[in-house]
Design an enzyme around this catalytic site. Structure first.
Site, PDB file in Angstrom:
ATOM      1  N   THR A  49       0.909  -1.344   0.141  1.00 46.83           N
ATOM      2  CA  THR A  49       0.179  -0.072  -0.152  1.00 46.83           C
ATOM      3  C   THR A  49       0.770   1.109  -0.143  1.00 46.83           C
ATOM      4  OG1 THR A  49      -2.122  -1.501   0.953  1.00 46.83           O
ATOM      5  CG2 THR A  49      -1.572   1.418   1.755  1.00 46.83           C
TER       6      THR A  49
ATOM      7  N   ASN B 127      -4.882  -9.948  -7.777  1.00 49.05           N
ATOM      8  CA  ASN B 127      -5.242 -10.638  -6.318  1.00 49.05           C
ATOM      9  C   ASN B 127      -6.632 -11.278  -6.496  1.00 49.05           C
ATOM     10  OD1 ASN B 127      -6.331  -7.507  -5.541  1.00 49.05           O
ATOM     11  ND2 ASN B 127      -6.978  -7.884  -4.799  1.00 49.05           N
TER      12      ASN B 127
ATOM     13  N   GLN C 220       1.880  -9.562  -6.195  1.00 49.93           N
ATOM     14  CA  GLN C 220       0.794 -11.166  -6.810  1.00 49.93           C
ATOM     15  C   GLN C 220       1.339 -11.641  -7.392  1.00 49.93           C
ATOM     16  OE1 GLN C 220      -1.255 -12.907  -4.817  1.00 49.93           O
ATOM     17  NE2 GLN C 220      -2.511 -11.132  -3.455  1.00 49.93           N
TER      18      GLN C 220
ATOM     19  N   SER D 273       5.689  -6.269  -1.597  1.00 53.05           N
ATOM     20  CA  SER D 273       5.471  -6.859  -0.640  1.00 53.05           C
ATOM     21  C   SER D 273       5.973  -7.771   0.107  1.00 53.05           C
ATOM     22  CB  SER D 273       3.437  -6.791  -0.190  1.00 53.05           C
ATOM     23  OG  SER D 273       3.420  -6.741   0.695  1.00 53.05           O
ATOM     24  N   GLY D 274       6.346  -7.794   0.989  1.00 45.37           N
ATOM     25  CA  GLY D 274       6.566  -8.746   1.970  1.00 45.37           C
ATOM     26  C   GLY D 274       6.385 -10.002   2.382  1.00 45.37           C
ATOM     27  N   HIS D 275       4.687  -9.252   3.015  1.00 43.67           N
ATOM     28  CA  HIS D 275       3.838 -10.342   3.821  1.00 43.67           C
ATOM     29  C   HIS D 275       3.319 -11.200   2.612  1.00 43.67           C
ATOM     30  CE1 HIS D 275       0.083  -9.300   3.789  1.00 43.67           C
ATOM     31  NE2 HIS D 275       0.461  -8.063   2.866  1.00 43.67           N
TER      32      HIS D 275
ATOM     33  N   THR E 106      13.312   6.862   9.976  1.00 48.21           N
ATOM     34  CA  THR E 106      15.150   5.967  10.295  1.00 48.21           C
ATOM     35  C   THR E 106      13.715   4.824   9.972  1.00 48.21           C
ATOM     36  OG1 THR E 106      15.348   7.252  12.610  1.00 48.21           O
ATOM     37  CG2 THR E 106      16.157   4.762  12.980  1.00 48.21           C
TER      38      THR E 106
ATOM     39  N   CYS F 122      -8.229  -6.767   1.654  1.00 45.46           N
ATOM     40  CA  CYS F 122      -8.528  -4.988   2.532  1.00 45.46           C
ATOM     41  C   CYS F 122      -9.817  -4.974   2.192  1.00 45.46           C
ATOM     42  CB  CYS F 122      -7.640  -4.439   1.766  1.00 45.46           C
ATOM     43  SG  CYS F 122      -6.117  -4.879   1.637  1.00 45.46           S
TER      44      CYS F 122
END
Length: 379
Positions: A71, A150, A179, A199-201, A237, A322
């Protein structure tokens, strides 16, 4: 025992990824911007992780911008380009089946005075290159198209679009690759693949991790303002543990990418056997991504079906995670030409690369129990 078939919503993190995160967050906790030795060690680790991602994708390390996920990457790409190049033009092109993080961003920009063209798709969920070419204007500054949908798994001709846009050097091309990464590769070093969201997840990494590949010739206005981190594009950071864990997840995903074709036979089995039920309609295209099967069970509320399957130990979902708690019909399926009944009764089965034939057989047995009861009632 639960069989998890909602991998397009999120995947279970690999143990190696979790262990990497834990090691970095406890042993490399200093601020990478600090000039002392500990800060220097952390900065070196962050630099190494970017070099690893860049090597995987054959891009330059400074073209890797770490974010909190898909996102944020999509927002940064679309808003960043829109604001940076608004003196050049205020026209954006996307598709009618994008993820909410793209569609809602475009709708926001419309309120800011930008003009957005939403390309239609055919019954397979694919855009027409002819339509895209016809939509291009002198004031077009951005084209944003997802690679793999998706909800249905439809695949867009990304390389062909990039080749077309080579003739339009003032147009920036952004791809939502969330995806597709680790499953269907792209020519990441293509000169006209300007911005790529990962995206990592979705690849057995951690939630809250992701990156935006931003080619060096592309300008972006940052969403936040502060320090000079991420070459002034994404201040704040750096989350070094997430970054290093993401690079590990991406490396593991690329290493196992060759196994993705093993899902083809599992997908074929699902579609073949589920199609035998008279109330079931398969919504995914024949040439869609192997890990996603979208189907409708007519007149059967999807939440009822999902709970019934859950009781049988099978975890599936509706549309995009989502927006799955909203009761409206799928905008993706409506765009593909399905009526409100089909679009409003759809569920999604989404597999991981580690899915087994036995698990898919158990899924089909659960469907049989649930739908057989339903069809007896419906007649």
């Amino acid at each position: 025992m639960m069989i998890y078939l909602d991998n397009s919503a999120t995947t279970k993190p690999y143990n190696d990824v979790v262990e990497t995160f834990q090691k970095v967050t406890t042993q490399y906790f200093a601020n990478p911007s600090s000039i002392h030795t500990l800060g220097g060690d952390v900065e070196a680790l962050l630099t190494k992780s970017k070099e690893q991602v860049a090597s995987l994708l054959q891009v330059k390390p400074h073209e890797v911008v770490y974010t909190s996920g898909g996102t944020e990457s999509n927002n940064l790409a679309i808003k960043g380009v829109a604001y940076y190049y608004q003196q050049r033009g205020r026209h954006i092109i996307t598709t009618s089946i994008e993820h909410p993080s793209v569609l809602e961003t475009c709708r926001y920009l419309e309120q800011e005075g930008f003009d957005v063209t939403y390309l239609p798709v055919d019954s397979r969920g694919k855009i027409s290159l002819h339509d895209l070419h016809g939509a291009l204007r002198d004031d077009t500054i951005l084209v944003s198209i997802m690679h793999v949908n998706n909800e249905t798994g439809s695949i867009q001709p990304i390389e062909a679009v990039a080749n077309m846009l080579a003739d339009y050097p003032k147009v920036v091309f952004h791809v939502d690759h969330v995806q597709g990464f680790g499953k269907i590769s792209l020519p990441y070093n293509h000169n006209h693949l300007d911005l790529i969201t990962i995206s990592g997840h979705k690849i057995h990494g951690l939630k809250g991790s992701g990156c935006l590949i931003k080619k060096e010739h592309v300008g972006l206005t940052p969403l936040q303002h502060g320090g000079a981190q991420e070459r002034n594009v994404r201040p704040g950071t750096e989350n070094v543990a997430n970054a290093v864990a993401l690079s590990k997840a991406m490396r593991l995903a690329k290493q196992s990418e060759h196994r993705y074709h093993e899902l083809e036979s599992l997908r074929r089995t699902l579609i073949s056997e589920l199609s035998e039920y008279k109330h079931v309609h398969i919504n995914s295209p024949d040439d869609g991504a192997y890990h996603i099967v979208n189907l409708s069970v007519k007149h059967f509320k999807p939440e009822v079906l999902i709970h019934a399957l859950s009781e049988e130990g099978i975890i599936v979902s509706t549309k995009s995670a989502c927006s799955s708690k909203e009761n409206d019909v799928s905008h993706v399926l409506v765009a593909c030409g399905l009526d409100d009944n089909q679009a409003g009764t759809a569920i999604r089965i989404s597999m991981s690369i580690d899915q087994t034939e036995q698990e898919i057989r158990s899924c089909l047995n659960a469907f049989h129990h649930v739908i057989e009861k339903y069809e007896k009632i419906m007649g």
